[in-house]
Write a protein that holds these residues in place. Sequence first.
Motif, mmCIF file in Angstrom:
data_model
loop_
_atom_site.group_PDB
_atom_site.id
_atom_site.type_symbol
_atom_site.label_atom_id
_atom_site.label_comp_id
_atom_site.label_asym_id
_atom_site.label_seq_id
_atom_site.Cartn_x
_atom_site.Cartn_y
_atom_site.Cartn_z
ATOM 1 N N UNK A 1 0.834 -1.208 0.000
ATOM 2 C CA UNK A 1 0.000 0.000 0.000
ATOM 3 C C UNK A 1 0.866 1.253 0.000
ATOM 4 N N UNK A 2 1.946 1.235 0.751
ATOM 5 C CA UNK A 2 2.814 2.409 0.868
ATOM 6 C C UNK A 2 3.838 2.527 -0.253
ATOM 7 N N UNK A 3 4.030 1.471 -1.029
ATOM 8 C CA UNK A 3 5.028 1.450 -2.096
ATOM 9 C C UNK A 3 4.465 2.128 -3.346
ATOM 10 N N UNK A 4 5.025 3.267 -3.754
ATOM 11 C CA UNK A 4 4.479 3.964 -4.922
ATOM 12 C C UNK A 4 4.626 3.176 -6.223
ATOM 13 N N UNK A 5 5.471 2.155 -6.251
ATOM 14 C CA UNK A 5 5.651 1.336 -7.449
ATOM 15 C C UNK A 5 4.739 0.110 -7.462
#
Length: 149
Positions: free
Chosen positions: A44-48
Motif C-alpha cells: 500500500x505504501x510502495x508507490x511502485x
Amino acid sequence: MNSVVIRAALPGDESSWRSLWRGYCKFYGAVVADEVTARTWQRILDPDSAVMCVVAEVDGKVYGFANCVVHENTWEIQPVCYLEDLFVLPSARSHGIGAALIEWLRNAMRAEGWARVYWVTQQDNAAARRLYDRFTQADSTVRYVIASR
C-alpha cells in the motif's frame, strides 16, 4: 457526523488500518497470516506497487478504507481498478462513508483514465449490496476460484 475526507493511506495510518483490516477479515471469516498483512501494508505504501489504499477520515480518525489493485487487462487499452476490500467501522455505517469511498474511486477512474472500477461481494451481503446498487447493478458474472493450497 462531520464531513468525510477521502485520502491516500499514509504511514501514520498503519494502526488504524490494521484495526479495520482485522474487522474486515473477521466479517468474512478469513484468517490472514500476519506476514501477509504486513506485506499488504508495505505494498500500500510502495508507490511502485499496483496495490493502493484510500482511507475515510472524519475529524482526524480513520473510519474506513478501500484497498484496490490497478492493473492492465485484455479487454481495454486503459487499466482497470479492482476494489478488492472495502470496509467501514460498524459504528460508522449509514453515514455515507462507504459511498464516499466508492465516489472517490469513480472520480479517480475519470481522472486517471481507468476503463472501469469493479468489485465482488458475497451474494448475501445485503447491507453492502444496497450501497453498491446505488452505483451500479450487479452483472451476471459467476466467480470460480482455484486455490494453490
